[in-house]
Design a protein around this motif. Structure first.
Motif, mmCIF file in Angstrom:
data_model
loop_
_atom_site.group_PDB
_atom_site.id
_atom_site.type_symbol
_atom_site.label_atom_id
_atom_site.label_comp_id
_atom_site.label_asym_id
_atom_site.label_seq_id
_atom_site.Cartn_x
_atom_site.Cartn_y
_atom_site.Cartn_z
ATOM 1 N N UNK A 1 0.815 -1.212 0.000
ATOM 2 C CA UNK A 1 0.000 0.000 0.000
ATOM 3 C C UNK A 1 0.846 1.258 0.000
ATOM 4 N N UNK A 2 1.990 1.224 -0.701
ATOM 5 C CA UNK A 2 2.792 2.408 -0.994
ATOM 6 C C UNK A 2 3.127 3.223 0.243
ATOM 7 N N UNK A 3 3.414 2.585 1.370
ATOM 8 C CA UNK A 3 3.828 3.343 2.543
ATOM 9 C C UNK A 3 2.736 4.195 3.131
ATOM 10 N N UNK A 4 1.510 3.727 3.077
ATOM 11 C CA UNK A 4 0.375 4.466 3.626
ATOM 12 C C UNK A 4 -0.323 3.596 4.666
ATOM 13 N N UNK A 5 -0.548 4.169 5.822
ATOM 14 C CA UNK A 5 -1.330 3.479 6.839
ATOM 15 C C UNK A 5 -2.513 4.350 7.222
ATOM 16 N N UNK A 6 -3.604 3.682 7.594
ATOM 17 C CA UNK A 6 -4.794 4.379 8.040
ATOM 18 C C UNK A 6 -5.210 3.833 9.390
ATOM 19 N N UNK A 7 -5.665 4.723 10.266
ATOM 20 C CA UNK A 7 -6.129 4.271 11.571
ATOM 21 C C UNK A 7 -7.347 5.078 12.002
ATOM 22 N N UNK A 8 -8.294 4.432 12.690
ATOM 23 C CA UNK A 8 -8.357 2.990 12.868
ATOM 24 C C UNK A 8 -8.744 2.299 11.567
ATOM 25 N N UNK A 9 -8.665 0.997 11.517
ATOM 26 C CA UNK A 9 -9.095 0.258 10.325
ATOM 27 C C UNK A 9 -10.589 -0.003 10.352
ATOM 28 N N UNK A 10 -11.139 -0.087 11.545
ATOM 29 C CA UNK A 10 -12.579 -0.274 11.704
ATOM 30 C C UNK A 10 -13.039 0.578 12.878
ATOM 31 N N UNK B 1 -4.333 3.885 0.368
ATOM 32 C CA UNK B 1 -4.117 3.148 1.600
ATOM 33 C C UNK B 1 -5.110 2.003 1.736
ATOM 34 N N UNK B 2 -5.068 1.277 2.869
ATOM 35 C CA UNK B 2 -5.889 0.081 3.042
ATOM 36 C C UNK B 2 -7.342 0.356 3.405
ATOM 37 N N UNK B 3 -7.667 1.576 3.817
ATOM 38 C CA UNK B 3 -9.048 1.926 4.094
ATOM 39 C C UNK B 3 -9.436 1.829 5.558
ATOM 40 N N UNK B 4 -10.479 2.578 5.905
ATOM 41 C CA UNK B 4 -11.111 2.528 7.230
ATOM 42 C C UNK B 4 -12.599 2.317 7.025
#
Lengths: 111, 112
Positions: free
Chosen positions: B1-10, B104-107
């Protein structure tokens, strides 16, 4: 306003066959397009892009064709594999940062 | 995911409560974006940022605010969450406004 549409919401193919996913756009001034793959529960993943100075671009097992005359592009996946099962989006990139996405085509690969 | 994080995931929250989603990147890209994804609507741009403290509205910005105090972080705030804001939220980044956007991976947010 501008829009991007995909021709089929779902495409079912046999493993090993080639897949073709189509996309139409409305803005004749559109210059840059991106294809994304989205697997269940994940974010869209960049596959390949093409700019209007090209008619065709190839990647690993994927080819994108652009027909500016009829405002149509397609994504071809060679020798489709189970791991290709996902939703595929085309996006019009108008260089403003505001991508215009189509609704997506779900590719189902039958073993 | 290209160095992208998302928080929280849920996240599950109640109508009327404030919610903040965070996007963090390690790519040092100048541009960051927030999208929402809903069945029948595809991905729609909420807000985007073209630098620290520089933001602009997207297609569906009503009810959302954003802030970017550091290059690597882009926050999306729902001041008073409503059920219509139940959705999956994606952050994206790009080096410049003309470059490809990476997601990113999404929330997944549920507002009850």
């Amino acid at each position: 306003g501008e829009s991007v549409g995909l021709h089929l919401p779902t495409l079912s193919v046999q493993e090993g066959d080639n897949s073709i996913i189509n996309c139409a756009y409305s803005n004749s001034a559109s210059d840059y397009f991106i294809w994304y793959k989205q697997e269940s529960g994940k974010g869209p993943q960049f596959i390949i892009d093409i700019r209007s100075n090209m008619d065709k671009r190839q990647g690993q097992r994927v080819t994108v064709l652009l027909n500016k005359t009829v405002k149509h592009l397609s994504l071809q996946i060679a020798a489709t594999q189970p791991g290709d099962s996902a939703v595929y989006f085309c996006a019009d990139h108008p260089y403003t940062g505001k991508l215009i996405f189509g609704q997506g085509t779900t590719l189902q690969v039958k073993p | 995911d290209a160095g992208i994080t998302q928080s929280p995931r849920h996240k599950v929250t109640e109508t009327g409560t404030p919610v903040t989603l965070r996007c963090h990147q390690t790519e040092n890209h100048r541009y960051m974006y927030w999208y929402r994804q809903d069945p029948g609507h595809g991905l729609r741009l909420i807000h985007y940022s073209y630098g620290v403290k520089d933001t602009d509205k997207g297609e569906v910005s009503d009810g959302y605010s954003v802030s970017r105090s550091k290059t690597e972080d882009f926050l999306l705030t729902l001041e008073s969450a409503t059920s219509s804001q139940t959705s999956v939220y994606f952050c994206a980044i790009s080096e410049s406004v003309t470059d490809t956007q990476y997601f990113g991976p999404g929330t997944r947010l549920t507002v009850l």
